[in-house]
Design a protein around this motif. Sequence first.
Motif, mmCIF file in Angstrom:
data_model
loop_
_atom_site.group_PDB
_atom_site.id
_atom_site.type_symbol
_atom_site.label_atom_id
_atom_site.label_comp_id
_atom_site.label_asym_id
_atom_site.label_seq_id
_atom_site.Cartn_x
_atom_site.Cartn_y
_atom_site.Cartn_z
ATOM 1 N N ARG A 2 0.847 -1.198 0.000
ATOM 2 C CA ARG A 2 0.000 0.000 0.000
ATOM 3 C C ARG A 2 0.878 1.242 0.000
ATOM 4 N NH1 ARG A 2 -3.078 -0.175 5.254
ATOM 5 N NH2 ARG A 2 -1.105 -1.096 5.887
ATOM 6 N N ILE A 15 -3.047 0.499 -4.005
ATOM 7 C CA ILE A 15 -2.318 -0.772 -4.027
ATOM 8 C C ILE A 15 -1.416 -0.791 -5.258
ATOM 9 C CG2 ILE A 15 -2.541 -3.270 -4.360
ATOM 10 C CD1 ILE A 15 -3.287 -2.559 -1.595
ATOM 11 N N VAL A 50 -1.237 -7.785 -0.574
ATOM 12 C CA VAL A 50 -2.070 -8.340 -1.639
ATOM 13 C C VAL A 50 -1.173 -9.186 -2.539
ATOM 14 C CG1 VAL A 50 -3.490 -7.797 -3.666
ATOM 15 C CG2 VAL A 50 -3.706 -6.422 -1.590
ATOM 16 N N MET A 96 -11.336 -3.279 -5.463
ATOM 17 C CA MET A 96 -10.404 -3.056 -4.350
ATOM 18 C C MET A 96 -11.157 -2.708 -3.072
ATOM 19 S SD MET A 96 -7.505 -0.081 -3.951
ATOM 20 C CE MET A 96 -6.877 0.351 -2.328
ATOM 21 N N LEU A 133 -10.658 -5.227 0.210
ATOM 22 C CA LEU A 133 -9.842 -4.862 1.374
ATOM 23 C C LEU A 133 -10.707 -4.446 2.557
ATOM 24 C CD1 LEU A 133 -6.915 -2.662 -0.064
ATOM 25 C CD2 LEU A 133 -6.786 -5.014 0.737
ATOM 26 N N PHE A 191 -7.719 -0.921 6.213
ATOM 27 C CA PHE A 191 -6.466 -0.888 5.463
ATOM 28 C C PHE A 191 -6.344 0.382 4.625
ATOM 29 C CE2 PHE A 191 -5.643 -5.714 5.314
ATOM 30 C CZ PHE A 191 -4.626 -5.606 6.234
ATOM 31 N N LYS A 192 -7.374 1.239 4.664
ATOM 32 C CA LYS A 192 -7.395 2.371 3.733
ATOM 33 C C LYS A 192 -7.240 3.706 4.451
ATOM 34 C CE LYS A 192 -10.919 0.056 2.062
ATOM 35 N NZ LYS A 192 -12.174 -0.280 1.401
ATOM 36 N N TRP A 204 -7.248 -11.368 7.957
ATOM 37 C CA TRP A 204 -6.509 -11.158 6.697
ATOM 38 C C TRP A 204 -5.021 -11.462 6.923
ATOM 39 C CZ3 TRP A 204 -8.315 -8.926 1.935
ATOM 40 C CH2 TRP A 204 -7.305 -8.621 1.018
#
Length: 827
Positions: A38, A52, A79, A102, A106, A110-111, A379
């Motif tokens: 990322r 990503i 990923v 995406m 995810l 994670f963002k 994850w």
Amino acid sequence: MNERKTLFVDVIVPLAVKNEFSYRVPFEMNDFIKSGMRVVVPFGKSKLYTAIVTKVHEQAPSAYQAKYIEYLLDDYPIVTGKQYQFWKWISSYYMAPIGDVMNAALPSNFKLASETKVALHPDFDGNTEKLSDRQFQVVEALEVNDVLDLKEISDIIGIKTVQPLIKELIDLHVIISQEELSYKYVAKTGIFYRFSEAYQDEETLNELIDRFEKQKQKEKQFAAIMALLQHTKTTDFAGSFVAKKALVELEISQSALNSLEKGGIIEAQRLQIDRFQDSGKDLQERKSLSDFQQAALDEIRAVFREKDHCLLHGITGSGKTEVYVELIEEQIRQGKQVLFLLPEIALTTQLIQRLSAYFGDLIGVYHSRFNQNERVEIWNHVLTNHPERFRIILGARSSIFLPYQDLGLVIIDEEHESSFKQYDPSPRYNARDASLVLAKSFGAKVLLGSATPAIESYYNAKSGKFGLVEMTKRFGGIMLPEVLVADVKKETKQKTMQEHFSSMLIESIKEALEKDEQVILFQNRRGFTPLWTCEVCAWVPKCKSCDVSLTYHKHSNSLKCHYCGYTSPPVGTCHSCGSNRLKMLGFGTEKVEDDLSLLFPGITIARMDLDSTRSKNAYQNIISDFENKKINILIGTQMVTKGLDFDNVSLVGVLDADMMLRRPDFRAFERSFQLMTQVAGRAGRKLKRGKVIIQTREPENWIIQKVIEHNYTDFYENEILERKNFFYPPFYKVIRFTLKAKNENELNAAAKIFAELLYGVFKERVLGPEFPVIQKINNFYLKQVTLKIEREVSPQKVKERLEELIDIFFSTPSNKSVRLVTDVDPA
């Protein structure tokens, strides 16, 4: 000296855009950046997003000047390459922007985005001695302002890119980002105690114990020492940590722990806790298979030697789960990962218990009811491919996106379920179909299981694309339930109906309760009553934003729209003629629960629908109470039809079969047969034959007759002929386009243009434009255009042509206000 290279990366940004974008890599990141990591990138005028990396290269983009990456968030790729290829397939097949894929794949934690807001961590003790000057500046600003976003922090400190600084402070547990924003993953932590280094040898510890034991005023501290010692003995190491929670459960006081810490006898540390710790439970021996289960298992193995996909058609109660267990065990012995897909979260509750008894900590569970922190940890566990943890993932449709490393088997239970299809938002994928592609990338086998297979799946099995194995007997020799029909039309004339219950159903419920047996009632409509109407002028209260009537919910005493969430208080008078003669029509699960409580006072009744199961553990609690016979009658929507297994259920009632059969959908008969057969299968599964009562005004309906006969094959033969004659799946592929606009006239004009564009290429394969059953949702008018394409035609070429036509459609300025939703293979 190495030559200085200028590197670029292609990235996916989490926005509804089709393309990937190229960014320039700062030289200091050259040796670290890899595909699957990322990065924080600027996008648009002033926004920052997590992206990503999909490719690292040296080719500068020709269409625009590449901006620099702002920050690298990961030390290793999160990923995998196979995941990226899978994302691309979903994007292409379902005609969805790669950014939407995406977003679906995810966990949102994670963002990271530029709007991220942060606050001081609730566990921060205020000690700033070890912080750098800039870190201290952030803390100081948050002490004054409580909450700041990244832009405000950037202005205060005077630097453009503050993400690295924020990440450092988050890692130090000094600040925390707010839930509504981006980098939301917070590791679960707790206070742990251990003996200080000076007291970690046996001799010193014994002296300490002798000293404290003789001092009455230190009785509480002595209890704390003994409790700590008791826990550390399990590890044979006095320097090991013990959770504060464990000591509190032994009634050790905080003041005693504080005194021991001040005296240098023990020390406290905040440590990260794994949310998915070892269960520590002994595993059960697997049940022996019956002869017909063993025969089915042998047939599946034979199919897998020749084909990658196998359909297991096993009647309800045939013991498919035990066959699954044997196949899973084979994969685990080979060191492979297994994905076990389920359509409903409700199903995972029972299956977790059953499979965990066999496989223990090899089971991992992944679904949308987990909070984002838990989803991140699952994850990471799957990504690391630990040989003794999470080898078997049990999950709903989103679990196909996990970063598998060595997938050997995919099991799709209740494969016919429409819940595998994602409706909104994009990508509108079907997890059952997509998992076949996922499995192929690993060379894994796929087993689809159902008592009532989807027409398409059974067609694939009959035509030789899939292998077919059938289980036609119930485990233990129990007979399939007796299915009876209650003629509601006849009983209404005879005035033997009580509320919405036929005399046959009422008598059967009484018999079951007298024998201390349990009852399941199925009504596929939630709420109290779906319709209020004026007896004088037939006025109906409707949603302000949608073209639907409001449903009354007694529990909240409000009228609700099930499409947009609009709520209004109950009406006392007609808004059209002023009359107060309002009556209720129809019934939902709430009304069934209310009426039953009057007919059977003192009986425990529970309801399982969307309204009663909103919290994380609500499913589990209801199912557990029903299993433990704390509930006599369980009322539910289609949640109760899906693979649940209860020993003591002798009666199942279908309260309104006609509502399902009359849906304006080419799958209406298929769905009706599946739902009635599946809910019937909940009766009499373990000890004796059960009974099913179907209430209908059309007792001679051919679908109901096939349910009574338990005859899937005849149903399939009738239905597949209809599908072929009217050009529906599995003989044709269907793509449905829904156009949305706030102005009805603009929508009509745009829909006509779009349909004409499609007709120019695809001719009579185009249907519409036409209004759907519900013409307006959330202030948007809707129109649909349907495209039917022969199965033999290349789907890739069709979709490429469609993309061109969509581009032409939106090149007209007047169409830009219209939204277009594309649904490939609508369920």
